[in-house]
Design an enzyme around this catalytic site. Structure first.
Site, PDB file in Angstrom:
ATOM      1  N   HIS A   1      18.757   0.120  -0.912  1.00 23.63           N
ATOM      2  CA  HIS A   1      18.951  -0.932   0.085  1.00 23.63           C
ATOM      3  C   HIS A   1      19.249  -2.287  -0.560  1.00 23.63           C
ATOM      4  O   HIS A   1      20.150  -3.008  -0.124  1.00 23.63           O
ATOM      5  CB  HIS A   1      17.691  -1.019   0.962  1.00 23.63           C
TER       6      HIS A   1
ATOM      7  N   TYR B   1      13.680  -0.588   8.284  1.00 19.72           N
ATOM      8  CA  TYR B   1      13.922  -0.925   9.691  1.00 19.72           C
ATOM      9  C   TYR B   1      12.775  -0.481  10.600  1.00 19.72           C
ATOM     10  O   TYR B   1      12.635  -0.995  11.713  1.00 19.72           O
ATOM     11  CB  TYR B   1      15.208  -0.287  10.197  1.00 19.72           C
TER      12      TYR B   1
END
Length: 262
Positions: free
Chosen positions: A95, A37
């Site tokens: 992830h 991110y």
């Protein structure tokens, strides 16, 4: 783990930090981020500025799919913690699975992070049911699964694995990017309860057994609306109507995604 958290993708920079500070001041205690991110530093700065005792916070972050060797996972976790200004993560996820990852080695590396105190718990994201069963079969201490899940995308096959195992499923994109605002079914339920269609969509998820949600919300108004959705109780008629909506609309499906039906 609080059932309602704040998703932070793709909030970055000063705006991202302000959003996390606002959420913490409002009462959010579950903050979800990831190395990919690019906002862990902002999340860390917001946490540090909040004054909220560390023991009251639940901070989750993730290792990207191209770092899934034991040394890569360790290095990524240490770098994330440095950016977050934390001694440990409350939850550290893979992830995305990688097609060529050594599953046993990757899960073993996660387990060592927990053993060494860098993560209180470890989990996986975007694992389809078959891969999750394989992962659980290794005996790895998987505490949580995070996947896309909303009124337009069923995860019943995955919930059939997580619920018997006592593992919560955390829903990302839980409001389907506010798609319900234009949906006549959700609009009708919203009018009935004096809420918004997005609140109805979120309340549906939070009413599911073993499900948590991390909607992204940058504005104070949306953050507050999401908090208020947690108090909305849908009735059987509402749930039957939502059950009739299409359940195959996937919003997040990158080229490196796994085979979802596996």
């Amino acid at each position: 783990m609080p059932r309602l958290g704040l998703g932070t993708w793709p909030m970055r920079g000063a705006e991202g930090q302000r959003a996390v500070e606002s959420a913490l001041a409002m009462g959010y205690r579950h903050i979800d981020t990831a190395e990919m991110y690019g906002n862990e530093s902002e999340v860390g700065a917001a946490v540090a500025a909040s004054g909220v005792p560390r023991g009251e916070l639940f901070v989750a972050t993730k290792v990207w799919w191209d770092h899934l060797t034991p040394s890569g996972i360790r290095a990524a976790c240490e770098a994330s913690l440095a950016r977050l200004r934390l001694q440990h993560a409350d939850l550290y996820y893979i992830h995305w699975p990688s097609p060529d990852m050594d599953l046993d080695a990757a899960l073993g590396a996660l387990a060592r992070l927990k053993e060494d105190g860098l993560a209180r718990a470890v989990g996986v994201c975007n694992f389809p049911p078959g891969l999750l069963r394989r992962a659980l079969g290794t005996g790895a201490p998987i505490a949580c699964v995070q996947v896309e899940h909303h009124v337009y995308l069923s995860q019943e096959r995955l919930l059939a694995v997580t619920r018997p195992a006592g593992i919560p499923l955390v829903s990302y994109s839980p409001t389907a990017k506010a798609a319900g605002e234009a949906d006549p079914v959700l609009q009708g339920i919203a009018r009935k309860h004096g809420r918004t269609p997005t609140q109805v969509a979120l309340a549906w998820l939070l009413g599911e057994d073993g499900v948590a949600a991390i909607p992204k919300a940058a504005s104070e108004a949306n953050q507050r609306a999401n908090l208020e959705a947690a108090s909305l109780r849908l009735d059987d008629e509402d749930r039957r109507a939502i059950a009739g909506l299409p359940k195959n609309r996937r919003l997040v499906d990158p080229d490196f995604a796994p085979e979802w039906d596996a």
